[in-house]
Enzyme design. Structure first.
Site, PDB file in Angstrom:
ATOM      1  N   HIS A 163       0.510  -0.920   0.040  1.00  0.00           N
ATOM      2  CA  HIS A 163      -0.082   0.249   0.129  1.00  0.00           C
ATOM      3  C   HIS A 163       1.013   1.298   0.061  1.00  0.00           C
ATOM      4  CE1 HIS A 163      -3.407  -2.443   0.852  1.00  0.00           C
ATOM      5  NE2 HIS A 163      -2.830  -2.783   1.891  1.00  0.00           N
ATOM      6  N   ASN A 187       6.552  17.669  18.714  1.00  0.00           N
ATOM      7  CA  ASN A 187       6.963  16.304  17.951  1.00  0.00           C
ATOM      8  C   ASN A 187       7.050  17.161  16.509  1.00  0.00           C
ATOM      9  OD1 ASN A 187       6.949  13.649  18.271  1.00  0.00           O
ATOM     10  ND2 ASN A 187       5.356  13.866  15.900  1.00  0.00           N
ATOM     11  N   ARG A 215      10.757  17.830  16.440  1.00  0.00           N
ATOM     12  CA  ARG A 215      11.896  17.030  16.757  1.00  0.00           C
ATOM     13  C   ARG A 215      12.113  15.799  15.795  1.00  0.00           C
ATOM     14  NH1 ARG A 215       8.664  16.895  21.893  1.00  0.00           N
ATOM     15  NH2 ARG A 215       7.504  15.505  20.896  1.00  0.00           N
ATOM     16  N   ASN A 230      14.128  16.329  11.253  1.00  0.00           N
ATOM     17  CA  ASN A 230      15.364  16.212  10.836  1.00  0.00           C
ATOM     18  C   ASN A 230      15.602  15.873  11.707  1.00  0.00           C
ATOM     19  OD1 ASN A 230      18.009  16.724   9.774  1.00  0.00           O
ATOM     20  ND2 ASN A 230      17.761  18.272   9.022  1.00  0.00           N
ATOM     21  N   HIS A 252      18.312  18.405  14.567  1.00  0.00           N
ATOM     22  CA  HIS A 252      18.327  17.997  15.981  1.00  0.00           C
ATOM     23  C   HIS A 252      18.813  17.743  16.610  1.00  0.00           C
ATOM     24  CE1 HIS A 252      15.786  16.072  18.851  1.00  0.00           C
ATOM     25  NE2 HIS A 252      15.346  17.349  19.140  1.00  0.00           N
ATOM     26  N   TYR A 299      20.477  22.978  23.753  1.00  0.00           N
ATOM     27  CA  TYR A 299      19.327  22.863  24.757  1.00  0.00           C
ATOM     28  C   TYR A 299      20.241  22.135  25.938  1.00  0.00           C
ATOM     29  CZ  TYR A 299      15.029  21.713  26.958  1.00  0.00           C
ATOM     30  OH  TYR A 299      14.896  20.609  28.032  1.00  0.00           O
ATOM     31  N   SER A 336      18.072  27.878  15.599  1.00  0.00           N
ATOM     32  CA  SER A 336      17.430  27.118  13.940  1.00  0.00           C
ATOM     33  C   SER A 336      17.198  28.502  13.077  1.00  0.00           C
ATOM     34  CB  SER A 336      16.745  25.970  14.504  1.00  0.00           C
ATOM     35  OG  SER A 336      15.808  25.257  13.334  1.00  0.00           O
ATOM     36  N   HIS A 389      18.428  28.948   9.398  1.00  0.00           N
ATOM     37  CA  HIS A 389      17.656  29.220   8.337  1.00  0.00           C
ATOM     38  C   HIS A 389      17.800  30.221   7.047  1.00  0.00           C
ATOM     39  CE1 HIS A 389      15.675  24.988   9.798  1.00  0.00           C
ATOM     40  NE2 HIS A 389      15.588  24.662   8.823  1.00  0.00           N
TER      41      HIS A 389
END
Length: 523
Positions: free
Chosen positions: A116, A390, A393, A396, A400, A408, A431, A435
């Site tokens: 599928h 989510n 996270r 990528n 991350h 972090y 980030s 970007h």
């Protein structure tokens, strides 16, 4: 007296009933035997699975223990005593923060084994075929010939040899400067020799940072490189900077704390060279490796990546260029802006799919296969996300992991464990700036659409649409906002691109460079 025929029929019927009963009994016995054999088989499978899992877990724990013992032995410090009551606290505070690489396949490779899901993949290929057929048909109707024109592709990758030549000193600087600086810092601290070597190491790193930061920008501006060639430079620039930082961040503490032979405290050059090419941004001395290389798998992934590039060119040429090429020539109106955003949602989400599949799946898996890199979890099931936290996270995982480890976690180490929101905001800021820098470098102008969408809108959605929200409705909301965000990016960046072509600056000024041209371009 019973007739002979009736007696024979009765005897035959009895024999058939006895045979049927015996046959039914034999069937039950066979089923019971099959059930016993199947139970034994499942028990054997369970035992084998538990043994394999126990072996993998033991291997990981042995590796962690050996690394810890080696670190303490290099520092010439006694091993600390362990309080049994503090084991659980230590596990919560220390274990789980350092990423552990294990051998695993990419998620799409596993999903492609389902018929599928392969059909969905075939539908995208059919869409490319339809775009090719429509291009040929329109070209035949308008010009009376059947020919595919790749003007957009040729223009985008123009001066690619210049970009590749610029990459060579960038890579050599990354190959030599960080490793030699680490060797200089790992020398014995006797007299003024170590101070001189440490100063030379800082000079090497400063030269390395200057080469990576200045050279690609200088070449792109001086030679007016087109977008795709600029992509090669900017992605390699950021990748090499992140890899250099990870190598120094992981290897420097042990090197500075060590005393004596540099061959012991400094990682091997071969491990650093492998790290520069393998598809991860986190340095480790060893990674899990696959036993062999499947060259047909490598060729298939490179072919699919090339197909995605052609797909993107067809989408831009057929769905974006005809709409936005002359839009900047018309007076600005909110009606036209809203229509252009709605029109760009389709091409925008297609471009998102193509970037994901071409780079995060095909390109990284091809290099992972050539280098026998075992951990292929470059992304997770981001399409099932019900929150933007989510989604960020899982979209990528490669980037991350780097942000989580060095922005972090290090932010929490510097600011304290209570500053989690500040550390998270730092991740979004880094980030978003990177970007926006990528878009500015590739397109050749500053238009902070990505900065606003990523930092402001994305930051708010990250704190509001968190992991507490589950259910199909939240997934639909996430996709709706993702569609609209892609439409806004494609629409505004395309309008600004053509505004810079139609209304070039008469005189280069700072405010002219940072002010969007599409706001005032009416030729």
């Amino acid at each position: 007296m019973e007739p002979k025929g009736a007696r024979r029929r009765r005897e035959g019927l009895g024999e058939e009933q006895e045979k049927g009963a015996s046959g039914e009994g034999n069937t039950k016995k066979l089923r019971a035997l099959d059930l016993v054999q199947w139970t034994r088989h499942m028990e054997a499978v369970k035992t084998q699975f538990l043994e394999q899992a126990q072996g993998q877990l033991a291997k990981l724990l042995d590796q962690a223990i050996s690394e810890a013992v080696q670190a303490y032995s290099q520092q010439h410090r006694p091993l600390p005593s362990i309080d049994p009551d503090s084991v659980s606290k230590t596990q919560k505070s220390s274990f789980g923060k350092r990423k552990v690489f294990v051998t695993r396949r990419s998620l799409l490779d596993e999903l492609m084994e389902v018929q599928h899901f392969r059909t969905i993949h075939h539908m995208f290929i059919a869409g490319l075929c339809v775009l090719i057929i429509s291009t040929l048909a329109i070209d035949f109707i308008d010009k009376g010939r059947l020919m595919l024109e790749f003007d957009l592709l040729i223009y985008s990758f123009g001066q690619l040899p210049m970009a590749l030549m610029t990459w060579v000193p960038m890579f050599l600087s990354t190959l030599l400067a960080p490793y030699q600086a680490l060797r200089l810092w790992g020398r014995p601290r006797t007299g003024g020799t170590w101070t001189l070597g440490a100063g030379l190491g800082f000079v090497l790193l400063a030269t390395h940072a200057t080469v990576l930061c200045v050279l690609p920008i200088h070449v792109a501006v001086k030679h007016q490189l087109p977008p795709a060639s600029r992509c090669v430079l900017v992605f390699e620039q950021i990748r090499l900077l992140m890899k250099s930082y990870s190598f120094l961040r992981e290897a420097l503490p042990g090197t500075l704390c060590a005393r004596g032979d540099t061959s012991i405290c400094v990682p091997s050059f071969s491990s650093y060279l492998y790290f520069l090419f393998c598809p991860t941004l986190l340095y480790r001395e060893t990674y899990p490796r696959t036993p062999s290389i499947r060259w047909n798998y490598v060729a298939k992934n490179f072919a699919q990546a090339l197909g995605c590039v052609l797909y993107a060119c067809f989408i831009l040429g057929r769905l974006c260029v005809p709409i936005f090429a002359n839009m900047s020539r018309e007076p600005f109106s909110m009606h036209a802006l809203v229509l252009s955003v709605m029109h760009a949602t389709g091409p925008g989400i297609f471009m998102l799919f193509l970037i994901f599949f071409a780079f995060l799946h095909c390109w990284l898996n091809a290099f992972a296969e050539m280098l026998r890199f075992g951990d292929r979890m470059f992304y997770r099931d981001w399409w099932n996300s019900t929150s933007f936290s989510n989604y960020y996270r899982t979209w990528n995982v490669v980037v991350h992991d780097w942000l989580y480890s060095y922005v972090y976690q290090d932010g929490l180490w510097l600011l304290g464990s209570r500053a989690r929101r500040a550390a998270m905001l730092g991740v979004f800021l880094v980030s978003a700036v990177v970007h926006e820098y990528i878009f500015c470098f590739v397109l050749g102008f500053f238009y902070p659409v990505m900065l606003m969408l990523f930092l402001v809108v994305g930051g708010l959605l990250n704190f509001t649409m968190n992991d507490r929200h589950t259910g199909p409705a939240w997934n639909v909301l996430m996709w709706t906002l993702l569609f609209l965000g892609q439409g806004i990016q494609v629409s505004l960046y395309c309008q600004e691109w053509y505004a810079w072509r139609h209304c070039p600056l008469p005189k280069t000024t700072f405010w002219g460079l940072v002010t969007p041209r599409s706001w005032s371009c009416h030729p």
